[in-house]
Enzyme design. Structure first.
Site, PDB file in Angstrom:
ATOM      1  CD  GLU A 122      -2.912   1.234   2.304  1.00  0.00           C
ATOM      2  OE1 GLU A 122      -2.808   0.437   3.237  1.00  0.00           O
ATOM      3  OE2 GLU A 122      -3.775   2.109   2.257  1.00  0.00           O
ATOM      4  N   GLY A 262       3.130   2.268  10.771  1.00  0.00           N
ATOM      5  CA  GLY A 262       2.802   1.518  11.975  1.00  0.00           C
ATOM      6  C   GLY A 262       2.589   0.041  11.697  1.00  0.00           C
ATOM      7  CB  ALA A 263       0.581  -2.219  11.516  1.00  0.00           C
ATOM      8  CG  MET A 264       0.076  -3.272   4.843  1.00  0.00           C
ATOM      9  SD  MET A 264      -0.955  -1.831   4.417  1.00  0.00           S
ATOM     10  CE  MET A 264      -2.161  -2.611   3.374  1.00  0.00           C
ATOM     11  CD  GLU A 265      -4.970  -2.122   5.540  1.00  0.00           C
ATOM     12  OE1 GLU A 265      -3.998  -1.684   6.202  1.00  0.00           O
ATOM     13  OE2 GLU A 265      -5.606  -1.413   4.738  1.00  0.00           O
ATOM     14  CG  ASN A 266      -0.157  -6.817   3.964  1.00  0.00           C
ATOM     15  OD1 ASN A 266      -0.232  -5.904   3.169  1.00  0.00           O
ATOM     16  ND2 ASN A 266       0.782  -6.876   4.910  1.00  0.00           N
ATOM     17  CD  GLU A 299      -2.970  -2.067  10.577  1.00  0.00           C
ATOM     18  OE1 GLU A 299      -3.476  -2.305   9.460  1.00  0.00           O
ATOM     19  OE2 GLU A 299      -2.564  -0.939  10.911  1.00  0.00           O
ATOM     20  CG  HIS A 302      -7.724  -1.743   7.824  1.00  0.00           C
ATOM     21  ND1 HIS A 302      -8.535  -0.792   7.243  1.00  0.00           N
ATOM     22  CD2 HIS A 302      -6.593  -1.083   8.200  1.00  0.00           C
ATOM     23  CE1 HIS A 302      -7.915   0.391   7.283  1.00  0.00           C
ATOM     24  NE2 HIS A 302      -6.741   0.241   7.859  1.00  0.00           N
ATOM     25  CD  GLU A 321      -6.328   3.399   6.466  1.00  0.00           C
ATOM     26  OE1 GLU A 321      -6.478   3.268   7.695  1.00  0.00           O
ATOM     27  OE2 GLU A 321      -5.763   2.532   5.759  1.00  0.00           O
TER      28      GLU A 321
HETATM   29  C1  7ML Z   1      -3.204   4.398  11.710  1.00  0.00           C
HETATM   30  C2  7ML Z   1      -1.223   3.190   8.907  1.00  0.00           C
HETATM   31  C3  7ML Z   1      -0.574   3.650   7.741  1.00  0.00           C
HETATM   32  C4  7ML Z   1      -0.163   4.975   7.630  1.00  0.00           C
HETATM   33  C5  7ML Z   1      -1.706   1.760   8.979  1.00  0.00           C
HETATM   34  C6  7ML Z   1      -0.333   2.720   6.597  1.00  0.00           C
HETATM   35  C7  7ML Z   1      -2.803   1.399   8.010  1.00  0.00           C
HETATM   36  C8  7ML Z   1      -1.550   2.260   5.908  1.00  0.00           C
HETATM   37  C9  7ML Z   1      -2.265   1.097   6.592  1.00  0.00           C
HETATM   38  C10 7ML Z   1      -3.812   4.071  12.882  1.00  0.00           C
HETATM   39  C11 7ML Z   1      -3.354   2.998  13.614  1.00  0.00           C
HETATM   40  C12 7ML Z   1      -2.294   2.284  13.129  1.00  0.00           C
HETATM   41  C13 7ML Z   1      -1.674   2.622  11.961  1.00  0.00           C
HETATM   42  C14 7ML Z   1      -2.117   3.700  11.227  1.00  0.00           C
HETATM   43  C15 7ML Z   1      -1.438   4.106   9.975  1.00  0.00           C
HETATM   44  C16 7ML Z   1      -0.384   5.850   8.658  1.00  0.00           C
HETATM   45  C17 7ML Z   1      -1.018   5.429   9.825  1.00  0.00           C
HETATM   46  N1  7ML Z   1      -3.368   0.714   5.736  1.00  0.00           N
HETATM   47  O1  7ML Z   1      -3.486   0.276   8.462  1.00  0.00           O
HETATM   48  O2  7ML Z   1      -3.746   2.423   7.928  1.00  0.00           O
HETATM   49 ZN    ZN Z   2      -5.499   1.791   8.444  1.00  0.00          ZN
END
Ligand code: 7ML
Ligand code: ZN
Length: 855
Positions: A122, A262-266, A299, A302, A321
């Site tokens: 992403e 932070g993380a990614m919801e794959n 995540e 998502h 988001e």
């Molecule tokens: C928001 C994330 C991203 C970018 C994680 C990357 C995500 C895109 C991803 C709230 C809690 C944890 C992470 C994020 C965040 C900026 C913030 N899809 O899951 O949205």
């Molecule tokens: Zn997210």
């Protein structure tokens, strides 16, 4: 102007091709990974004559169309696209490419995190793995075969269910994964490495068993327990709150040290920055624990809001988001204190999102124009996006909102949709007219409410007039009025009776009348019912009454903050200004009367530098820092014995309840931060540090020591370093503390820190802990009149431009928001921005922000 072009929401057209299935074979190797991609494609439009695939940083090895190899004159290749003429309505394409994960310091696509292989797709990273229709509305069923050396990479992971595994020659092995849910390429993931594995299981409410697996670096197994518990809580919460169950048989989480976000919801295979997985009492703070739980939940949530129903295009990012942040905030509020959680959300929004929305990158939660998508993972899309969902929740009520969610999933499961689709589902399910409300998606900027009151003591009529004001911005000179839910409380100061009302402001200005036996005190924006600023001339006396009498804890806290802000503004103009005794009496009453320690800690916390910056125009940063220190000093001196009492109570406090312990530690650290302003209490800090058996108290002590006695701080910091030198996440905290020291030799210190063996700009966490730590935790020196702070940041951005443009682009934020500061600082910041702009081969991410800031 730049070589990069912007894309517009208004230019959206559906894809002319569908990709039915993707068959990937990835043969991993550090410098030359081979990717074979077999795509079954269907033409959707009669007129389409060529297929244009996205691809970047790829070496094309071969293409075959329906089994026939294409020669170089049968396709067109550019730096970013592969164009193949096609006449068939259905065909199979096999594309062979080679990539270099080891050289991928941008951490987009396939890269190395330490010894492991890992992906981040992403928003548009899949095109760095193979040529593809890399857009979220192209959804396909993926089958992925991963091949690698068995000793070095015993775990080979991808999305969905494991369908096959086996040995190959020369120490190689393979695993094949199949994900039955069609998904966009941005949800693809692949991980290979040697890990410790924490296994557990969860039975869904319909009785299906789901295997839960968390992969961490060897030796970190005990630190994954909290993440696992958080995952199970999230699964149960989504079943209870929204009737949503997990859908695959396995849910995997991998923690890696090198990660941009932070993380990614794959799908079925989340990848996490290790800082949002690993925790134990000794090494993680209470805030870390809270954040891990929130990010795990985010995540996980998502899977329905993002994966099962995804975005039609990236302009709709807030569809998933904003909604998912709202869901994780509601979850946290249910797991902990509703009011404390809410206040913390609002603090972030006001300190950071308001600043973003007042700066050159201001955009609506559904942006209209994007040059680099990575620049739009913003506080506006996420946090303001969540506030917009919350307003729908407020307008419909919890039950109406749930009906809307049910209809949303019924209509759109398995589809890629728009923000409008979401709002329509909410409106259709409840009959609520949200036509006007939709403007929140298209309008940027923070609205301002102007509140006026009048009480007629003869007729006992109380009139409240509220109007809305929208400051024009460069890209939106004509703003519209919005539909704004405003929750208010009418407080009868005599009977102390509180009446709560929800007002809906739908035009430029509206009045409401109430009959009230006594002139009421009004608390506006209870629970922060809308992401707006409020202009309302309330006396400190009225604010004081709200502080003690309002039902809503947000309003109580906000009233205290307003009084503190008022005095901080005066001190910023004149540091010798007298602070009335009534102010200290008010705080004194808070200390003695409030029972909830977590709330008390928030009430006693002064507005932060960033919260103040969004309140004062063209602020002199040095004066503001001095004002904050001065008010802290005055409070400490005036309330010394009471604060000492609080501190001692906290020290002696015992409870088996974890929430109470957390609250107590937070109050203890707030009182220490005041007491440490008094030289006589220096030993408290030292004692707390050495006695601490948890990171919250240790870090609280170190933070207090920063502004205290330098030699003591040095001793504690070297003790801390000796204890934690092998624990990366704790050393990140040490780097931040080191960068926060408000001393004249800080620039020399920063240079020394960067020269250490354990510092690397290639690791985003480490780079952010030093550079971001300096910028946000050391405002006095970052905003130093000499401009050296700005220079330091600009130098790091130029360095990061080559290594990791995403990290560079996030760190540049404070420089582009120069309008908040006085003219002298504005000019110093602009000089640095112009210098960055002259860098050769400037990444698109930075070009977009510099264009916005400097033109
Ligand atoms: C928001 C994330 C991203 C970018 C994680 C990357 C995500 C895109 C991803 C709230 C809690 C944890 C992470 C994020 C965040 C900026 C913030 N899809 O899951 O949205
Ligand atoms: Zn997210």
């Amino acid at each position: 102007m730049s070589e990069f072009t912007a894309r517009y929401l208004s230019d959206y057209t559906a894809s002319e091709f569908a990709i039915k299935t993707v068959n990937l074979t990835v043969t991993l190797s550090n410098a030359a990974t081979h990717v074979s991609s077999e795509l079954t494609i269907e033409k959707l439009s009669d007129t389409a004559s060529e297929l244009t695939l996205d691809g970047e940083h790829l070496i094309l090895k071969s293409i075959s169309l329906d089994g026939k190899t294409l020669s170089k004159n049968e396709y067109m290749l550019s730096d970013t696209t592969l164009v193949i003429p096609v006449s068939q309505n259905q065909f199979t394409l096999v594309i062979e490419t080679e990539i270099n994960p080891e050289a991928n310091t941008a951490l987009e696509g396939l890269f190395k995190s330490g010894d492991a292989f890992c992906t981040q797709c992403e928003a548009e990273g899949f095109r760095r793995i193979t040529y593809y229709l890399d857009r979220p509305d192209v959804m396909s069923v993926f089958t992925t075969k991963v091949i690698a050396d068995k000793d070095a990479y015993p775990y080979l992971l991808s999305n969905g269910n494991k369908i096959e595994e086996g040995e190959l020659g020369e120490g190689q092995h393979y695993v094949t994964w199949h994900d039955p849910f069609p998904k966009p390429a941005y949800l693809f993931a692949l991980v290979a490495g040697d890990f410790d594995l924490l296994s557990d299981s969860y039975q869904t409410s319909s009785g299906r068993d789901v295997a839960l697996e968390i992969f961490v670096d060897k030796g970190n197994l005990p630190k994954a327990e909290h993440a696992m518990a958080s995952l199970k809580h999230s699964m149960a919460w989504d079943e209870k709150t929204f009737g949503l169950e997990y859908d695959l048989d396995i849910y995997m989480i991998v923690a890696v040290d090198f990660f941009n976000m932070g993380a990614m919801e794959n799908k079925g295979l989340n990848v996490f920055n290790s800082k949002y997985v690993l925790a134990d009492k000794a090494s993680a703070t209470d805030t870390d624990y809270f954040n891990i739980e929130a990010v795990i939940a985010h995540e996980y949530f998502h899977n329905w809001t993002g994966n099962r129903v995804t975005c039609r295009d990236w302009f709709q990012l807030s569809l998933k988001e904003g909604l998912t942040v709202f869901r994780d905030q509601q979850f946290s509020a249910d797991m902990h204190s509703k009011s404390v959680t809410r206040i913390q959300n609002v603090k972030v929004l006001r300190a950071m999102q308001f600043a973003e929305d007042a700066g050159p990158m201001s955009h609506p939660i559904r942006p209209e124009k994007v040059m680099e998508m990575n620049n739009f993972y913003t506080l506006t899309v996420y946090e303001k996006g969540s506030e917009v969902i919350r307003m729908i929740h407020t307008l419909l009520g919890a039950e109406g909102f749930r009906q809307g969610m049910d209809l949303y999933f019924k209509r759109f499961d398995g589809m890629a949709v728009t923000c409008d689709d979401f709002v329509n589902a909410m409106a259709d399910a409840t009959g609520k007219d949200l036509t006007l409300f939709k403007r929140w998606y298209a309008q940027s900027g923070t609205p301002e409410l102007i509140v006026e009151q009048n009480y007629d003591s003869v007729s006992k009529r109380f009139d409240l007039n509220i109007s809305q004001f929208h400051r024009p911005s460069d890209n939106q000179p004509n703003k519209h009025d919005l539909h704004i839910p405003i929750r208010i409380e009418l407080i009868d100061p005599v009977t102390e009776e509180v009446t709560s009302k929800l007002l809906e402001l739908t035009s430029a200005s509206q009045s409401w009348s109430f009959s009230c036996t006594h002139k009421p005190v009004v608390a506006v924006l209870a629970d922060f019912s809308a992401p707006v600023k409020v202009r309302f001339d309330q006396s400190n006396e009225e604010l004081s009454q709200i502080l003690t009498l309002a039902d809503d804890y947000f309003c109580r806290w906000d009233a205290a903050q307003k009084i503190m802000q008022h005095h901080l503004k005066r001190l910023t103009i004149d540091i010798t200004t007298d602070i009335p005794t009534s102010f200290f009496e008010m705080l004194s009453r808070c200390i003695s009367d409030i029972k909830d320690n977590a709330f008390k800690a928030l009430l006693l916390t002064l507005p932060s530098f960033d919260e103040m910056v969004s309140q004062i125009e063209q602020v002199n940063a040095t004066s503001l820092c001095a004002a904050i220190e001065q008010l802290k000093q005055l409070i400490a001196t005036q309330l010394e014995s009471q604060l000492l009492g609080v501190y001692q109570q906290c020290e002696e406090f015992q409870s088996v309840d974890e929430g109470e312990q957390v609250a107590n530690r937070s109050l203890q650290n707030v009182s220490l931060s005041y007491l440490s302003a008094i030289t006589a209490h220096e030993e408290l800090t030292e004692k707390q540090y050495y006695k601490a058996n948890n990171m919250t108290q240790a870090l609280g002590a170190l933070t207090a020591a920063i502004k205290q006695n330098t030699s003591m701080f040095k001793v504690l910091m070297s003790d801390f370093e000796n204890q934690w030198r092998d624990t990366t996440l704790v050393m990140d905290k040490w780097f931040t503390l080191s960068a926060s020291v408000p001393n004249d030799d800080i620039y020399g210190q920063l240079t020394a820190l960067m020269a250490r063996d354990d510092f690397s700009m290639n690791n985003p966490n480490r780079a952010r802990s030093l550079v971001g730590g300096f910028v946000t935790q050391n405002p006095k020196y970052f905003h130093c009149e000499s401009g050296r702070g700005y220079q330091f940041l600009a130098d790091r951005i130029v360095e990061l431009n080559k290594i990791n443009p995403q990290v560079a682009s996030r760190l540049i934020t404070p420089l582009i928001q120069f309008k908040e500061f006085d003219v002298a600082r504005q000019n110093l910041m602009k000089t640095e921005l112009q210098r960055i702009q002259k860098t050769p081969e400037l990444a698109r991410d930075l070009v977009e922000k510099l264009d916005a800031a400097l033109t």
